[in-house]
Design an enzyme around this catalytic site. Sequence first.
Site, PDB file in Angstrom:
ATOM      1  N   ARG A  11       0.842  -1.206   0.000  1.00 35.76           N
ATOM      2  CA  ARG A  11       0.000   0.000   0.000  1.00 35.76           C
ATOM      3  C   ARG A  11       0.876   1.254   0.000  1.00 35.76           C
ATOM      4  O   ARG A  11       0.597   2.233  -0.683  1.00 35.76           O
ATOM      5  CB  ARG A  11      -0.950  -0.019   1.196  1.00 35.76           C
ATOM      6  CG  ARG A  11      -1.712   1.276   1.441  1.00 35.76           C
ATOM      7  CD  ARG A  11      -2.521   1.727   0.220  1.00 35.76           C
ATOM      8  NE  ARG A  11      -3.078   3.045   0.375  1.00 35.76           N
ATOM      9  CZ  ARG A  11      -2.438   4.194   0.113  1.00 35.76           C
ATOM     10  NH1 ARG A  11      -1.193   4.193  -0.307  1.00 35.76           N
ATOM     11  NH2 ARG A  11      -3.047   5.354   0.265  1.00 35.76           N
ATOM     12  N   ILE A  54      -1.331   6.966   8.481  1.00 33.75           N
ATOM     13  CA  ILE A  54      -2.431   6.006   8.621  1.00 33.75           C
ATOM     14  C   ILE A  54      -2.197   4.845   7.663  1.00 33.75           C
ATOM     15  O   ILE A  54      -2.890   4.699   6.642  1.00 33.75           O
ATOM     16  CB  ILE A  54      -3.814   6.666   8.358  1.00 33.75           C
ATOM     17  CG1 ILE A  54      -3.959   7.977   9.124  1.00 33.75           C
ATOM     18  CG2 ILE A  54      -4.939   5.701   8.735  1.00 33.75           C
ATOM     19  CD1 ILE A  54      -5.232   8.760   8.783  1.00 33.75           C
ATOM     20  N   PRO A  55      -1.187   4.005   7.948  1.00 39.37           N
ATOM     21  CA  PRO A  55      -0.980   2.838   7.092  1.00 39.37           C
ATOM     22  C   PRO A  55      -2.224   1.936   7.142  1.00 39.37           C
ATOM     23  O   PRO A  55      -2.779   1.714   8.224  1.00 39.37           O
ATOM     24  CB  PRO A  55       0.229   2.127   7.702  1.00 39.37           C
ATOM     25  CG  PRO A  55       0.746   3.008   8.772  1.00 39.37           C
ATOM     26  CD  PRO A  55      -0.272   4.048   9.058  1.00 39.37           C
ATOM     27  N   HIS A  56      -2.641   1.466   5.997  1.00 37.25           N
ATOM     28  CA  HIS A  56      -3.826   0.614   5.953  1.00 37.25           C
ATOM     29  C   HIS A  56      -3.724  -0.349   4.782  1.00 37.25           C
ATOM     30  O   HIS A  56      -3.046  -0.069   3.797  1.00 37.25           O
ATOM     31  CB  HIS A  56      -5.107   1.463   5.836  1.00 37.25           C
ATOM     32  CG  HIS A  56      -5.088   2.399   4.667  1.00 37.25           C
ATOM     33  ND1 HIS A  56      -4.424   3.609   4.697  1.00 37.25           N
ATOM     34  CD2 HIS A  56      -5.626   2.292   3.434  1.00 37.25           C
ATOM     35  CE1 HIS A  56      -4.578   4.217   3.530  1.00 37.25           C
ATOM     36  NE2 HIS A  56      -5.296   3.438   2.744  1.00 37.25           N
ATOM     37  N   ALA A  57      -4.396  -1.487   4.948  1.00 34.87           N
ATOM     38  CA  ALA A  57      -4.368  -2.500   3.897  1.00 34.87           C
ATOM     39  C   ALA A  57      -5.550  -3.452   4.066  1.00 34.87           C
ATOM     40  O   ALA A  57      -6.153  -3.532   5.133  1.00 34.87           O
ATOM     41  CB  ALA A  57      -3.062  -3.290   3.953  1.00 34.87           C
TER      42      ALA A  57
END
Length: 156
Positions: free
Chosen positions: A51, A65-68
């Site tokens: 991501r 805001i790391p997201h996956a």
Amino acid sequence: MTLETILPPERVLYDVPGGSKKRVLEFFSTFIAQNTPSLDSQEVFSRLIGRERLGSTGIGNGVAIPHARSPHCSSPIAGFLKLAEPVDFDAIDGDPVDLVFVLLVPEEADDTHLALLGQVASIMNSVDTRQQLRRAASQRELLDLITAKIREQPVS
């Protein structure tokens, strides 16, 4: 679904060693896999770093805001990390990051994913909130602050 329901106290982490964006994502991936039997740390890390390759999740003002999405995630999972030292996260404003809100969601959770990201962005957009989180002097204080900020959010 609210952030409060997916962010238990044990996933609010204080004084986390940083070093680099990669190390922070590795730390979270290992941490979450140790506490969630269905998840594999390498798979989580691979998805989070994948991501990041699309564009940094560093939204500015020292926040990322790391997201996956993950096929092994049966319901959304959140984690909040206050880093011991800011790290370069390739944020849009170029500032290093010390407040990290991580989200993992099931592969098919489109609306939920967007709603949760919106809640996090809304909370972290406040200068006052960021300052309070940075001044937190313990894990308990950090937990109390982030929980209060989540509860202040309007339910959509």
